[in-house]
Design a protein around this motif. Structure first.
Motif, short mmCIF file in Angstrom:
data_model
loop_
_atom_site.label_atom_id
_atom_site.label_comp_id
_atom_site.label_asym_id
_atom_site.label_seq_id
_atom_site.Cartn_x
_atom_site.Cartn_y
_atom_site.Cartn_z
N ALA A 166 0.83 -1.21 0.00
CA ALA A 166 0.00 0.00 0.00
C ALA A 166 0.86 1.26 0.00
N LEU A 167 2.04 1.18 0.64
CA LEU A 167 2.91 2.35 0.75
C LEU A 167 3.88 2.48 -0.42
N ALA A 168 3.89 1.50 -1.32
CA ALA A 168 4.90 1.43 -2.37
C ALA A 168 4.99 2.71 -3.19
N ASN A 169 3.86 3.37 -3.38
CA ASN A 169 3.84 4.56 -4.25
C ASN A 169 3.58 5.85 -3.48
N ASP A 170 3.91 5.81 -2.16
CA ASP A 170 3.78 7.00 -1.30
C ASP A 170 2.40 7.65 -1.44
N PRO A 171 1.33 6.92 -1.08
CA PRO A 171 -0.02 7.48 -1.24
C PRO A 171 -0.26 8.63 -0.27
N ASP A 172 -1.19 9.49 -0.64
CA ASP A 172 -1.61 10.56 0.26
C ASP A 172 -2.66 10.07 1.25
N LEU A 173 -3.45 9.06 0.81
CA LEU A 173 -4.53 8.53 1.65
C LEU A 173 -4.44 7.02 1.69
N LEU A 174 -4.42 6.46 2.91
CA LEU A 174 -4.42 5.02 3.12
C LEU A 174 -5.78 4.62 3.70
N ILE A 175 -6.48 3.71 3.02
CA ILE A 175 -7.75 3.20 3.52
C ILE A 175 -7.50 1.80 4.07
N ALA A 176 -7.65 1.64 5.38
CA ALA A 176 -7.37 0.38 6.07
C ALA A 176 -8.69 -0.25 6.49
N ASP A 177 -9.05 -1.37 5.85
CA ASP A 177 -10.34 -2.01 6.10
C ASP A 177 -10.16 -3.21 7.03
N GLU A 178 -10.45 -3.02 8.31
CA GLU A 178 -10.31 -4.06 9.34
C GLU A 178 -8.93 -4.74 9.27
N PRO A 179 -7.83 -3.98 9.30
CA PRO A 179 -6.52 -4.58 9.06
C PRO A 179 -5.95 -5.39 10.21
N THR A 180 -6.59 -5.35 11.38
CA THR A 180 -6.02 -6.06 12.54
C THR A 180 -6.97 -7.06 13.16
#
Length: 535
Positions: A166-180
């Motif tokens: 998800a971070l590979a392209n240095d996003p401005d917005l990360l949407i985390a859907d129940e990641p834990t």
């Protein structure tokens, strides 16, 4: 300044000629550098709302309203614009990394695809970027690990790889859907700390989707509460937790497993026990498959469980919890003593064990995966009767109706299929399948981890009621220590195959002796546990 603005979002799905509304007039904002949480139970519309931001829904969906990202309209946007934004400006992390990662490709290949597509790097530059990403998310020895496949990593490591992608392209917005949701408490704490650090260092915005309000409290700046496709309350995290206004928000905040089970009778008979149980899996190499070592899954485990008693088995993934329980049920080979209903069953043949099988049953973590999609509810519940026979006095349908009522299911639904039930209802079906045989011992392997807090609370109450009524002995395997405390009489803490601590649940929870147990408690209850300190 707002990075993502959603106004009056509506989503409907076409099914069998009908329009089914999933999201109704939802509006929310995510500012630059801000973490916003969307919370609510399964089916509330959280994930659909998030996927709508970059039109990731199936063709059967109709999206109305407005979604602007960095002043660009996403609803009805061209494929070219959506491709540019997806994975580049806005990235996603999903709940189950094993289904999101390709099992046939190495980590290097999966990360390489995204980097080459969006950044135009080639050769050694891509490999260097991949190693840098894996280092950033805390994968040990990344130069070696890039050749690994997903199944060779732990659950926490797979989730870290998903974050790296998800971070590979240095996003401005990360949407985390129940990641834990499916992670152990210590791994969950590590992932949350990692996301918080990345947000601080990268200035990244985050939209965090969850049903766990404990996580929201740790990570979010603002919260939107969703119910039945609508936002019923919003506010800054501290204010919403301190002064919830909507009855649904109050219900969510109070929906935690609590209380204690009924005390065990002094004269309760022992149902099962082990002494110095060892489970080692041989490592075989070469043409002749010689044993060159062992994977030491469980070392010298000793436990005892009586009628009406629950023994909680806790520890991180890979600690040997499930392996130990399967050995007690003689489903895998082991060394050491296993006593069940007064008999040492270690070494018994399959035919001898068969008469005991109805007395030992198991309920698994994922009720959808453990129920056949081709069988009706009634057929699933009566599977065991086909093997062990139907007790005299009642018909098969009467037995199904009675057990469905007992576990809180509507017996008129007995001819429906698993996909027609909610997650909590499917777990009740799994419990009914085990209980129809009236077992003496029930192994519960993470039976509440994938459920909403309110449903989790209902399942805990159901298990308590069944135990009280029938004097059931439970081996309860879980990484959710709050649920363990609410259900267990005794607790066993495992680490890397060793039992590092065990005793009465209040004793272990209130005054943990080992550093490992203290770390588990700190991660689960968000506290610092000192020697002998009370929680």
């Amino acid at each position: 300044m707002s990075l993502l603005t959603v106004k009056n979002l509506g989503v409907t799905f076409r099914q069998d000629g009908a329009e089914i509304p999933a999201v109704k007039g939802v509006s929310f904002k995510v500012g630059k550098g801000e973490t916003v949480a969307l919370v609510g139970e399964s089916g509330s519309g959280k994930s659909v709302s998030a996927l709508s931001t970059v039109s990731l829904l199936p063709e059967s969906a109709t999206i109305t309203g407005s979604v602007t990202y960095d002043d660009q309209q996403m609803v009805g946007a061209s494929d070219k614009l959506l491709r540019k934004v997806r994975g580049n400006d806005i990235s996603f992390i999903f709940q189950e990394p094993m289904t999101s990662l390709n099992p046939l490709h190495t980590l290097e290949k999966q990360l390489r695809e995204s980097i080459e597509l969006h950044q135009g790097l080639e050769g050694d530059a891509v490999r260097k970027r991949i190693i840098e990403l894996l280092e950033r998310v805390g994968i040990p020895d990344p130069e070696t690990r890039i050749k690994s496949y997903p199944h060779q990593l732990s659950g926490g490591q797979r989730q870290r790889v998903m974050i790296a992608m998800a971070l590979a392209n240095d996003p401005d917005l990360l949407i985390a859907d129940e990641p834990t949701t499916a992670l152990d408490v210590t791994i969950q704490a590590q992932i949350l700390d990692l996301l918080a650090d990345l947000k601080a260092s990268e200035g990244m915005s985050m939209l965090f989707i969850t049903h766990d309000l404990g996580i929201v409290r740790k990570i979010a700046d603002r919260v939107y509460v969703m119910k039945d496709g609508e936002i019923v309350e919003e506010g800054r995290t501290e204010e919403l937790f301190a002064n919830p206004r909507h009855p649904y928000t109050k219900m969510l905040l109070s929906a935690q497993a609590s209380g204690h089970p009924e005390p065990v009778a002094q004269d309760a008979p022992e149902i099962a026990s082990t002494e110095d149980l060892r489970i080692w899996f041989p490592i075989q190499r070469g043409f002749l498959r010689r044993t060159v070592g062992h994977i030491k899954a469980v070392n010298a485990a000793t436990l005892s469980v009586r009628a009406g008693e629950t023994v909680g088995i806790v520890g991180e993934s890979g600690s040997g919890k499930t392996t130990l329980a399967l050995a007690v049920m003689r489903l895998i080979s082991s060394d050491g003593q296993i006593v069940f209903l007064g008999d040492n069953i270690q070494g018994w043949k399959s035919r001898e064990l068969r008469r005991l099988r109805r007395d030992m049953q198991i309920v698994f973590q994922d009720p959808y995966g453990s129920l056949s999609p081709r069988m009706t509810c009634a057929e699933i519940i009566t599977e065991g009767l086909d093997v062990h026979g139907i007790p005299s006095g009642k018909s098969r349908e009467e037995l199904v109706r009675d057990i469905m009522i007992e576990v809180g299911l509507d017996p008129t639904t007995m001819h429906r299929y698993p996909h027609e039930f909610s997650g909590g209802q499917r777990q009740r079906i799994a419990i009914a399948r085990a209980m129809i045989l009236r077992p003496k011992l029930l192994v519960l392997d993470e039976p509440t981890s994938a459920l909403d807090m309110t449903v989790q609370q209902q399942i805990v109450k159901l298990l308590r009621d069944l135990q009280k009524k029938y004097g059931l002995a439970y081996l309860f395997i879980s990484h959710d220590l709050r649920v363990v405390r609410a259900l267990a009489h005794k607790v066993m803490v495992m680490k890397s195959g060793d039992v590092v601590e065990q005793g009465d649940v209040d004793q272990v929870f209130d005054a943990p002796e080992t550093d490992y147990t203290k770390a588990l408690m700190a991660a689960a209850f968000d506290i610092e546990v000192a020697d002998g300190a009370s929680m």
